[in-house]
Design a protein around this motif. Sequence first.
Motif, PDB file in Angstrom:
ATOM      1  N   VAL A  18      12.683   2.307  -1.695  1.00 12.40           N
ATOM      2  CA  VAL A  18      12.555   2.485  -0.244  1.00 12.40           C
ATOM      3  C   VAL A  18      13.887   2.934   0.359  1.00 12.40           C
ATOM      4  CG1 VAL A  18      12.109   1.318   1.957  1.00 12.40           C
ATOM      5  CG2 VAL A  18      10.668   0.831  -0.041  1.00 12.40           C
ATOM      6  N   ASP A  19      13.829   3.974   1.179  1.00 13.27           N
ATOM      7  CA  ASP A  19      15.021   4.487   1.860  1.00 13.27           C
ATOM      8  C   ASP A  19      15.164   3.934   3.271  1.00 13.27           C
ATOM      9  OD1 ASP A  19      15.790   6.468  -0.257  1.00 13.27           O
ATOM     10  OD2 ASP A  19      13.846   7.335   0.276  1.00 13.27           O
ATOM     11  N   ILE A  20      14.023   3.724   3.935  1.00 13.51           N
ATOM     12  CA  ILE A  20      14.008   3.279   5.333  1.00 13.51           C
ATOM     13  C   ILE A  20      12.942   2.198   5.471  1.00 13.51           C
ATOM     14  CG2 ILE A  20      13.669   3.986   7.750  1.00 13.51           C
ATOM     15  CD1 ILE A  20      14.211   6.908   6.718  1.00 13.51           C
ATOM     16  N   ILE A  21      13.255   1.139   6.222  1.00  7.89           N
ATOM     17  CA  ILE A  21      12.273   0.084   6.459  1.00  7.89           C
ATOM     18  C   ILE A  21      12.272  -0.289   7.936  1.00  7.89           C
ATOM     19  CG2 ILE A  21      13.883  -1.792   5.882  1.00  7.89           C
ATOM     20  CD1 ILE A  21      11.412  -3.229   4.607  1.00  7.89           C
ATOM     21  N   LEU A  22      11.069  -0.413   8.506  1.00  8.08           N
ATOM     22  CA  LEU A  22      10.907  -0.732   9.922  1.00  8.08           C
ATOM     23  C   LEU A  22      10.091  -2.010  10.084  1.00  8.08           C
ATOM     24  CD1 LEU A  22       9.943   2.806  11.345  1.00  8.08           C
ATOM     25  CD2 LEU A  22      12.228   1.829  11.031  1.00  8.08           C
ATOM     26  N   GLY A  23      10.484  -2.811  11.059  1.00  7.41           N
ATOM     27  CA  GLY A  23       9.744  -4.012  11.409  1.00  7.41           C
ATOM     28  C   GLY A  23       9.555  -4.098  12.916  1.00  7.41           C
ATOM     29  N   GLY A  76       0.837  -1.185   0.000  1.00  3.87           N
ATOM     30  CA  GLY A  76       0.000   0.000   0.000  1.00  3.87           C
ATOM     31  C   GLY A  76       0.875   1.238   0.000  1.00  3.87           C
ATOM     32  N   ILE A  77       0.567   2.211  -0.853  1.00  2.00           N
ATOM     33  CA  ILE A  77       1.400   3.420  -0.983  1.00  2.00           C
ATOM     34  C   ILE A  77       0.554   4.654  -0.733  1.00  2.00           C
ATOM     35  CG2 ILE A  77       2.856   4.791  -2.527  1.00  2.00           C
ATOM     36  CD1 ILE A  77       3.462   2.243  -4.085  1.00  2.00           C
ATOM     37  N   TYR A  78       1.113   5.562   0.089  1.00  2.00           N
ATOM     38  CA  TYR A  78       0.541   6.895   0.231  1.00  2.00           C
ATOM     39  C   TYR A  78       1.633   7.897  -0.086  1.00  2.00           C
ATOM     40  CZ  TYR A  78      -1.548  11.132   2.019  1.00  2.00           C
ATOM     41  OH  TYR A  78      -2.033  12.414   2.119  1.00  2.00           O
ATOM     42  N   ASP A  79       1.401   8.710  -1.095  1.00  2.00           N
ATOM     43  CA  ASP A  79       2.385   9.700  -1.552  1.00  2.00           C
ATOM     44  C   ASP A  79       1.924  11.084  -1.124  1.00  2.00           C
ATOM     45  OD1 ASP A  79       4.234  11.275  -2.838  1.00  2.00           O
ATOM     46  OD2 ASP A  79       3.969  10.346  -4.811  1.00  2.00           O
ATOM     47  N   SER A  80       2.744  11.742  -0.319  1.00  2.55           N
ATOM     48  CA  SER A  80       2.396  13.086   0.153  1.00  2.55           C
ATOM     49  C   SER A  80       2.543  14.134  -0.943  1.00  2.55           C
ATOM     50  CB  SER A  80       3.296  13.465   1.335  1.00  2.55           C
ATOM     51  OG  SER A  80       4.621  13.724   0.887  1.00  2.55           O
ATOM     52  N   LYS A  81       3.210  13.769  -2.047  1.00  2.00           N
ATOM     53  CA  LYS A  81       3.511  14.687  -3.150  1.00  2.00           C
ATOM     54  C   LYS A  81       4.539  15.746  -2.771  1.00  2.00           C
ATOM     55  CE  LYS A  81       0.069  12.788  -5.503  1.00  2.00           C
ATOM     56  NZ  LYS A  81       0.308  11.714  -6.455  1.00  2.00           N
ATOM     57  N   GLN A  82       5.155  15.593  -1.619  1.00  2.00           N
ATOM     58  CA  GLN A  82       6.191  16.518  -1.174  1.00  2.00           C
ATOM     59  C   GLN A  82       7.524  15.772  -1.123  1.00  2.00           C
ATOM     60  OE1 GLN A  82       5.592  19.815  -0.729  1.00  2.00           O
ATOM     61  NE2 GLN A  82       3.487  19.307  -1.376  1.00  2.00           N
ATOM     62  N   PRO A  83       8.642  16.481  -1.366  1.00  2.00           N
ATOM     63  CA  PRO A  83       9.953  15.818  -1.325  1.00  2.00           C
ATOM     64  C   PRO A  83      10.212  15.193   0.048  1.00  2.00           C
ATOM     65  CG  PRO A  83      10.135  18.009  -2.289  1.00  2.00           C
ATOM     66  CD  PRO A  83       8.746  17.913  -1.708  1.00  2.00           C
ATOM     67  N   GLY A  84      10.848  14.043   0.039  1.00  2.00           N
ATOM     68  CA  GLY A  84      11.162  13.369   1.297  1.00  2.00           C
ATOM     69  C   GLY A  84      11.468  11.912   1.056  1.00  2.00           C
ATOM     70  N   PRO A  85      11.867  11.207   2.086  1.00  2.00           N
ATOM     71  CA  PRO A  85      12.233   9.792   1.947  1.00  2.00           C
ATOM     72  C   PRO A  85      11.013   8.894   1.771  1.00  2.00           C
ATOM     73  CG  PRO A  85      12.314  10.430   4.246  1.00  2.00           C
ATOM     74  CD  PRO A  85      12.042  11.691   3.470  1.00  2.00           C
ATOM     75  N   THR A  86      11.256   7.682   1.318  1.00  2.00           N
ATOM     76  CA  THR A  86      10.211   6.657   1.260  1.00  2.00           C
ATOM     77  C   THR A  86      10.444   5.701   2.427  1.00  2.00           C
ATOM     78  OG1 THR A  86       9.969   6.797  -1.139  1.00  2.00           O
ATOM     79  CG2 THR A  86       9.226   4.766  -0.072  1.00  2.00           C
ATOM     80  N   LEU A  87       9.450   5.620   3.297  1.00  2.00           N
ATOM     81  CA  LEU A  87       9.509   4.778   4.482  1.00  2.00           C
ATOM     82  C   LEU A  87       8.568   3.596   4.308  1.00  2.00           C
ATOM     83  CD1 LEU A  87      10.056   4.099   7.530  1.00  2.00           C
ATOM     84  CD2 LEU A  87       8.157   5.664   8.065  1.00  2.00           C
ATOM     85  N   ALA A  88       9.063   2.399   4.592  1.00  2.00           N
ATOM     86  CA  ALA A  88       8.228   1.197   4.545  1.00  2.00           C
ATOM     87  C   ALA A  88       8.022   0.651   5.949  1.00  2.00           C
ATOM     88  CB  ALA A  88       8.867   0.128   3.660  1.00  2.00           C
ATOM     89  N   LEU A  89       6.771   0.333   6.272  1.00  2.00           N
ATOM     90  CA  LEU A  89       6.439  -0.408   7.485  1.00  2.00           C
ATOM     91  C   LEU A  89       6.098  -1.820   7.041  1.00  2.00           C
ATOM     92  CD1 LEU A  89       4.127   2.097   9.423  1.00  2.00           C
ATOM     93  CD2 LEU A  89       6.615   1.867   9.525  1.00  2.00           C
ATOM     94  N   ARG A  90       6.836  -2.795   7.539  1.00  2.00           N
ATOM     95  CA  ARG A  90       6.667  -4.179   7.089  1.00  2.00           C
ATOM     96  C   ARG A  90       6.090  -5.053   8.192  1.00  2.00           C
ATOM     97  NH1 ARG A  90       9.135  -8.926   9.487  1.00  2.00           N
ATOM     98  NH2 ARG A  90       9.496 -10.494   7.890  1.00  2.00           N
TER      99      ARG A  90
END
Length: 367
Positions: free
Chosen positions: A138-143, A51-65
């Motif tokens: 993805v720049d950052i991924i959290l589990g 599932g993706i939510y794009d803020s349309k603003q510059p910044g990192p891509t964070l994944a919650l797994r």
Amino acid sequence: MSSVLDFYKYLHTIPELGHQEFKTAAFLADRLEKYGFQVTRNIGGSTGIVGIYDSKQPGPTLALRADMDALGSMVDGVVAANHTCGHDAHSSMVLAAAKELLETNAIQKGKLKILFQPAEEIGTGALSMIKAGVIDDVDIILGQHVRPYQETPMGKAAGAVYYSASTRIIAKITGLTAHGARPHLGINAIDAATAAITAVNAIHLDPALSYSAKATRFICDTSVTNVIPDEANVTWDLRAEKNSTMKQLCEFVEKAILAGAATVGATASVAIVNPIPAAEFDQTIIDVLKKSIIATLGENGLQPDIFTPGGEDFNFFKQYKPTIQAGFIGLGCDLKPGLHHPAMHFNLDALPTGVAILVHATKQILG
């Protein structure tokens, strides 16, 4: 608070084995779409969900797994799915966090990706997601994982869980069949397998390293008792705290198996099966997670990092994309008697805490 409990109570009733999480995936995907995420189903030809939510603003891509699969437990001679590792809890917490983050308009920059991964228990789920390209941007991924009470008590959490590398080595040992009355004409595969096990048990690496290698399965059956068996199959379970140690251990074990079997004239073929890497995290992300734990549970709620001989296929993400910044939380929940135990249970009051930690961490990164 009620959302995560409702999610959990439903998911707990529909346990499914790895790559068969059809009802689970459908439920999670439907909810993500309802909350405003762009959803892709059947990732990698399996049950994975993004599932993706794009803020349309510059910044990192964070994944919650979160992982979705249940374990297979033998019940009345039949393998049945049973949630005894808490993956239903992990999916519930990530789904509830995703819902709250969008409802509160918390994502102010970058992208938030929600990864619901199949088949963690058999070590192929993360790889199926990686091969499908889901972490390419993805720049950052959290589990996160619920922890046994002996390790992390209720009301506490660890900012990092350092899982060990885990590997299975399977050997097919070949001897020579003969009548039991004439053993000198054969090569007993049982003797060869026993010699191989003894040779592996005699391996000594640097004692400062954390590792283990032990035989966990031995199959040898000619179906009769007066024949020298010519084939045995043995499986070893290997663990090592560091990936470099695992590499060395595998080399030593393979040599020991071949040499051990050879002592009685047998041969062996060796296969390394389903190797899972050890955890490698980024201190910057660990600091973010620790800050979120303190914000949620207070200073006394943060416990020291956890080092465990258990394996976790979350660690493939960092292995296949070294530039990704990874972090993994250990959540205390009074889990008893232990992970993978048929009677595993825990305090459901910990679930809202896990959600709050994930939400706080996400806000630090994308808020």
